[in-house]
Design an enzyme around this catalytic site. Structure first.
Site, short mmCIF file in Angstrom:
data_model
loop_
_atom_site.label_atom_id
_atom_site.label_comp_id
_atom_site.label_asym_id
_atom_site.label_seq_id
_atom_site.Cartn_x
_atom_site.Cartn_y
_atom_site.Cartn_z
N TYR A 166 0.88 -0.92 0.23
CA TYR A 166 0.37 0.08 0.28
C TYR A 166 0.43 1.08 -0.02
O TYR A 166 0.22 2.16 -0.62
CB TYR A 166 -1.38 0.13 1.31
CG TYR A 166 -1.91 1.37 1.59
CD1 TYR A 166 -2.86 0.85 0.92
CD2 TYR A 166 -1.43 2.22 2.05
CE1 TYR A 166 -4.37 1.75 0.64
CE2 TYR A 166 -2.31 3.42 2.05
CZ TYR A 166 -4.03 3.94 1.55
OH TYR A 166 -4.01 4.02 1.23
N THR A 200 -14.60 5.71 6.43
CA THR A 200 -15.17 5.13 5.37
C THR A 200 -14.86 3.79 5.69
O THR A 200 -14.43 2.89 5.97
CB THR A 200 -14.37 5.53 4.39
OG1 THR A 200 -13.31 4.74 4.31
CG2 THR A 200 -13.12 6.99 4.38
#
Length: 262
Positions: A166, A200
């Protein structure tokens, strides 16, 4: 309140993005959905693009006549070309591309990251930025210019252990955006938003506890401003970078992170 819980149609005929056409990828949830809504409220016509076509259709339907949906796998160059063509066929041009689609990595030691996972993270979080920019740049130049915005991550500046793929992908996206800002000037501006820990659906994928308001409060209390960011915070930053108010802004990385980088 989570943006997915809002159901009012969002349309605007004027505002900071009046007359502009925007593509938002990863727009069926989270930051992308909040941004698509805000873009439309600021007067833009919006392509709500997402791998989840049903949710993209639902989001576009909620926004109203200012929006259309596109089912797009951002790893697929042909699908991206079709998305851009749909925007041009429907609205005439593309002025703004918000490269927002991305996926999280489950926190794990480097030894446990297999090649398939690495390739997927790089493909969605980095290669897709290249593919989308490549597809939209000729359209923007033909139309007189535009703005490309990339969602990276504060992890590109302050890595967290266990997120090798990531962090590599998001750091690459920041570098690519700066290169594109040079290459595509003066016609196209290219900027990056680095979100911090945000409210989120992706938050749980990073390994944070999913126990509602208390989890968010605990997370936010560790940040200098004392709160986690919301999708609407990212939408506000994206509106600015997409708008003519930012006409002299290119090649920057804007941290929207409640102070995480301090």
């Amino acid at each position: 309140m989570s943006p997915e819980s809002l159901s009012e149609p969002v349309q605007g005929t004027d505002g900071k993005l009046a007359g502009k056409v925007a593509i938002v990828t990863g727009a069926a949830s989270g930051m992308g959905l909040a941004s698509a809504r805000r873009f439309a409220a600021e007067g833009a016509r919006v392509v709500v693009a997402d791998l989840d076509g049903a949710r993209a259709e639902a989001a576009a339907g909620e926004i109203g006549e200012a929006a259309i949906a596109a089912t797009v796998d951002v790893r697929d160059e042909a699908a991206i070309a079709a998305m851009v063509a749909r925007a041009v066929d429907t609205f005439g041009t593309v002025d703004v591309l918000f490269n927002n689609a991305g996926i999280a990595e489950a926190v794990k030691p480097l030894a446990d990251v297999d090649r398939a996972e690495w390739d997927l993270l790089i493909a969605v979080n980095l290669t897709a930025v290249f593919l989308c920019a490549k597809a939209v740049a000729p359209v923007m130049k033909a139309g007189g210019g535009g703005s490309i915005i990339v969602t990276a991550s504060i992890a590109a500046r302050r890595p967290r252990a266990g997120l090798a793929a990531y962090v590599a992908a998001k750091s690459g996206a920041v570098g690519l955006a700066k290169e594109l800002a040079l290459e595509l000037a003066p016609d196209i501006r290219v900027n990056v938003i680095n979100p911090g820990p945000a409210e989120t659906p992706m938050l749980e994928e990073f390994g944070f506890a999913a126990d509602g308001e208390q989890a968010l409060a605990n997370l936010g209390s560790a940040l200098p401003l004392g709160h986690a960011i919301t999708p609407e915070d990212i939408a506000a930053a994206a509106v600015y970078l997409a708008s003519d108010e930012a006409r002299s802004v290119t090649g920057i990385t804007l941290n929207v992170d409640a102070g995480r980088d301090l």
